[in-house]
Design a protein around this motif. Sequence first.
Motif, PDB file in Angstrom:
ATOM      1  N   GLY A 249       0.839  -1.205   0.000  1.00 10.34           N
ATOM      2  CA  GLY A 249       0.000   0.000   0.000  1.00 10.34           C
ATOM      3  C   GLY A 249       0.868   1.246   0.000  1.00 10.34           C
ATOM      4  N   GLY A 250       0.377   2.281   0.667  1.00  6.97           N
ATOM      5  CA  GLY A 250       1.137   3.518   0.729  1.00  6.97           C
ATOM      6  C   GLY A 250       2.408   3.375   1.542  1.00  6.97           C
ATOM      7  N   MET A 251       3.424   4.156   1.179  1.00  5.59           N
ATOM      8  CA  MET A 251       4.720   4.067   1.863  1.00  5.59           C
ATOM      9  C   MET A 251       4.865   5.164   2.905  1.00  5.59           C
ATOM     10  SD  MET A 251       7.802   2.697  -0.468  1.00  5.59           S
ATOM     11  CE  MET A 251       7.795   3.684  -1.932  1.00  5.59           C
ATOM     12  N   SER A 252       5.493   4.798   4.013  1.00  5.15           N
ATOM     13  CA  SER A 252       5.839   5.768   5.050  1.00  5.15           C
ATOM     14  C   SER A 252       7.036   6.584   4.579  1.00  5.15           C
ATOM     15  CB  SER A 252       6.196   5.041   6.345  1.00  5.15           C
ATOM     16  OG  SER A 252       7.382   4.272   6.157  1.00  5.15           O
ATOM     17  N   PRO A 253       7.313   7.746   5.191  1.00  2.00           N
ATOM     18  CA  PRO A 253       8.502   8.525   4.819  1.00  2.00           C
ATOM     19  C   PRO A 253       9.784   7.701   4.936  1.00  2.00           C
ATOM     20  CG  PRO A 253       7.047   9.848   6.187  1.00  2.00           C
ATOM     21  CD  PRO A 253       6.486   8.460   6.188  1.00  2.00           C
ATOM     22  N   GLU A 254       9.855   6.836   5.973  1.00  6.07           N
ATOM     23  CA  GLU A 254      11.058   5.999   6.143  1.00  6.07           C
ATOM     24  C   GLU A 254      11.192   5.008   4.991  1.00  6.07           C
ATOM     25  OE1 GLU A 254       9.592   7.463  10.033  1.00  6.07           O
ATOM     26  OE2 GLU A 254       8.661   6.348   8.396  1.00  6.07           O
ATOM     27  N   ALA A 255      10.063   4.432   4.552  1.00  8.48           N
ATOM     28  CA  ALA A 255      10.112   3.486   3.440  1.00  8.48           C
ATOM     29  C   ALA A 255      10.497   4.175   2.137  1.00  8.48           C
ATOM     30  CB  ALA A 255       8.756   2.790   3.292  1.00  8.48           C
ATOM     31  N   LEU A 256      10.021   5.397   1.943  1.00 11.03           N
ATOM     32  CA  LEU A 256      10.390   6.142   0.740  1.00 11.03           C
ATOM     33  C   LEU A 256      11.886   6.407   0.689  1.00 11.03           C
ATOM     34  CD1 LEU A 256       7.464   8.712   0.381  1.00 11.03           C
ATOM     35  CD2 LEU A 256       8.165   7.017  -1.319  1.00 11.03           C
ATOM     36  N   GLU A 257      12.476   6.724   1.825  1.00 11.77           N
ATOM     37  CA  GLU A 257      13.922   6.957   1.865  1.00 11.77           C
ATOM     38  C   GLU A 257      14.681   5.660   1.589  1.00 11.77           C
ATOM     39  OE1 GLU A 257      15.653   9.838   1.990  1.00 11.77           O
ATOM     40  OE2 GLU A 257      13.627  10.617   1.690  1.00 11.77           O
ATOM     41  N   GLU A 258      14.176   4.560   2.098  1.00 16.48           N
ATOM     42  CA  GLU A 258      14.827   3.286   1.824  1.00 16.48           C
ATOM     43  C   GLU A 258      14.695   2.922   0.342  1.00 16.48           C
ATOM     44  OE1 GLU A 258      14.490   0.010   4.362  1.00 16.48           O
ATOM     45  OE2 GLU A 258      15.495   1.136   5.946  1.00 16.48           O
TER      46      GLU A 258
END
Length: 326
Positions: A249-258
Amino acid sequence: MATRQTPAQMNEELQKFRDEISCIVVLEQAGYRFDRSESSARHRRFRRVKGDSIIVTHGGKGWWDPHNSASITKGSVIDLVRFLNPGMTLGGARVELRKMLGLTPSGAEYIAEPKTRKPARDPRYMWNNRHAPRRGSAAWTYLTGTRALPEWILDMAVEQGLLREGMKGTAWFAHSDNAGQLTGMEMRGPEYRGFSSGGGGKRLLRLRTGEKEARPVRLVIGESAIDVLSYVTLDPFSFEPSLYVSTGGGMSPEALEEFRALLGTVEPGGRVMIVVDNDAQGDRYEAIYAPMALQAGLTPLRYSPKAEDSDWNTVLQNRARQGVAA
């Protein structure tokens, strides 16, 4: 020099052991303690550790083992010494019992060690206490039947440590961070859909194809683990060194950075395949991932099913119903 006992003296000594030595003394000498919580007036349980206990009866004159199915599982104090010391001869038992003449039970009680169970929502604890699905299990049947995923793709997911079976036929798909640490699970089943992270936030599910040590030439990103596995099944270029990831689903800010850091692991000039649903949400995901791919020097390409509001697992299910090979 020790004098040899006559048969009558030997029998007299054995009877002395039975009359004067309590089975409780023998058990205490072997490390057992009285378990008050599981005892009654007639049957007193003595425990060494969980799963290892002996029941004492007849006021300490008899005993029986509730766990052992061997032929000698009850008897007198003499039998108990030999039971606790497999292979011991009667002569050896007599030597041990002579040391216990005159001893009385200490009354020491068994105290169970406090449970150190981790919180149930700790994803690592939950994951480590579940097994991978296998052919015929509820989750396997759900994924191959309802979801039409072929067995070979499930074998691949299991081999890479990405799949576990939860309750009621629920399939769990592992998300991890870039350091390889488990951070949570996508959960999909006949009666449940969700994500468990224990408050740690989503990261990414990662599945590799092609040569294991080769740098990926493609990064394929989808919205759910089942959609990503479906796309791998349908993908004619899955033989290339590729990294398939699910965002759940949608990504958290931490997941986007990863994800941004993960783009740097792709072969220079490689491709980012955005395999999202054919709907407005898919458009929004493309608008996020495509610029990130371009910034990393990679070519973004969007692939969605032709039918509106459709996803890749629906495509796979339709092909399975029509008998069309992937």
